[in-house]
Design a protein around this motif. Structure first.
Motif, short mmCIF file in Angstrom:
data_model
loop_
_atom_site.label_atom_id
_atom_site.label_comp_id
_atom_site.label_asym_id
_atom_site.label_seq_id
_atom_site.Cartn_x
_atom_site.Cartn_y
_atom_site.Cartn_z
N GLY A 58 32.32 71.18 5.57
CA GLY A 58 30.28 70.52 6.53
C GLY A 58 30.26 69.91 5.39
N ASP A 59 28.77 70.64 5.57
CA ASP A 59 28.17 69.12 4.46
C ASP A 59 28.13 68.48 2.71
OD1 ASP A 59 27.00 68.61 7.12
OD2 ASP A 59 25.36 69.70 6.77
N GLU A 60 28.51 70.89 2.92
CA GLU A 60 28.79 70.37 1.21
C GLU A 60 29.93 69.72 0.36
OE1 GLU A 60 31.70 72.80 3.02
OE2 GLU A 60 29.71 72.36 3.70
N ARG A 61 30.32 69.02 1.60
CA ARG A 61 32.13 68.71 0.73
C ARG A 61 31.80 67.09 -0.01
NH1 ARG A 61 34.68 66.07 5.97
NH2 ARG A 61 32.43 66.50 7.04
N PRO A 62 31.95 67.13 -1.08
CA PRO A 62 31.49 65.89 -1.82
C PRO A 62 31.64 64.40 -0.84
CG PRO A 62 33.63 66.96 -2.13
CD PRO A 62 33.09 67.74 -1.30
N VAL A 63 30.43 63.54 -1.31
CA VAL A 63 29.97 62.54 -0.46
C VAL A 63 30.64 61.47 -1.44
CG1 VAL A 63 28.44 60.59 -0.56
CG2 VAL A 63 28.35 63.53 -0.11
N LEU A 64 31.77 60.68 -0.97
CA LEU A 64 33.08 58.45 -2.17
C LEU A 64 31.33 57.84 -1.22
CD1 LEU A 64 35.71 58.57 -3.48
CD2 LEU A 64 34.98 57.38 -2.18
N TYR A 65 31.17 56.92 -2.01
CA TYR A 65 30.46 55.87 -1.75
C TYR A 65 31.66 55.00 -2.42
CZ TYR A 65 28.23 51.53 -1.31
OH TYR A 65 27.24 50.06 -1.31
N ALA A 66 32.05 54.03 -0.81
CA ALA A 66 33.05 52.54 -0.89
C ALA A 66 32.45 51.69 -0.18
CB ALA A 66 34.25 52.31 -0.36
N ASP A 67 32.33 50.10 -1.54
CA ASP A 67 31.49 48.92 -0.92
C ASP A 67 32.57 48.45 -0.85
OD1 ASP A 67 32.69 47.25 -3.01
OD2 ASP A 67 31.18 48.04 -4.92
N SER A 68 32.07 47.42 0.01
CA SER A 68 32.50 45.92 0.89
C SER A 68 33.23 45.76 0.26
CB SER A 68 32.07 45.42 1.76
OG SER A 68 30.57 44.43 0.81
N GLU A 69 33.39 45.48 -1.43
CA GLU A 69 34.04 44.89 -2.36
C GLU A 69 35.26 44.84 -3.23
OE1 GLU A 69 33.10 41.48 -2.39
OE2 GLU A 69 31.67 42.01 -0.69
N GLY A 70 35.33 46.13 -2.74
CA GLY A 70 36.51 47.31 -4.00
C GLY A 70 35.93 48.29 -4.44
N GLY A 71 35.33 48.31 -4.74
CA GLY A 71 34.87 49.40 -5.79
C GLY A 71 33.77 50.73 -4.68
#
Length: 173
Positions: free
Chosen positions: A61-74
């Motif tokens: 659920g909400d306890e999962r790790p949060v990953l961010y991906a930008d639109s430029e490949g980062g």
């Protein structure tokens, strides 16, 4: 009720997350198909105005790790759980300007934001109170972000699903 459901039902917090946090709970498809190198599941949970996507990783659920991906490949793992992610955005909505994860970067960004929006801290405090969260200091939030990026982050490599290329790290701790 899950944290995400509580969050969506709290307009003051949703508004602050949207601006200045640039964390919109209107999930959408990322600019390209992506997968985790580990094969774990990715679930789009939020977006930013520049085309980036916030993903919950793995099962649960909400306890999962949060990953961010930008639109430029980062990409970068930002938090362990959606609640921790919201605390980061509340404390340091300009986290993207802190590529070295330093208090100096945060102070400069805060100065710029506060000059343009003098009510920013009062709005932040109201948003945090509305959802029942304590806001960490910028130093605490950046220290935890560094801990996640350096510690757990190496286990969350995002790949372009078609080409197999790994996304570049967005932080240089």
């Amino acid at each position: 009720m899950s944290f995400l459901e509580r969050l969506r039902a709290t307009p003051a917090t949703v508004d602050y997350l949207l601006w200045p946090g640039d964390f919109s709970l209107d999930a959408y498809s990322h600019v390209e198909e992506v997968v985790l190198a580990s094969g774990e599941r990715l679930e789009e949970v939020a977006k930013c105005g520049a085309g980036g996507t916030f993903f919950l990783c793995g099962e649960g659920g909400d306890e999962r790790p949060v990953l961010y991906a930008d639109s430029e490949g980062g990409a970068a793992l930002l938090a362990v759980g959606l609640e921790e992610m919201v605390r980061l955005v509340l404390a340091v909505p300009w986290w993207r300007d802190c590529v070295r994860l330093t208090e100096e970067e945060s102070a400069e960004a805060a100065e710029d934001h506060l000059a343009e929006e003098p009510d920013l801290l009062a709005d932040r405090d109201a948003a945090a109170a509305a959802i029942g969260l304590e806001v960490p200091t910028a130093a605490e939030a950046l220290a935890r972000l560094r801990e996640v990026v350096v510690g757990l982050g190496a286990s969350y490599v995002l790949l372009n699903a078609v080409e197999g290329n790994a996304y570049e790290p967005i932080f240089r701790p």
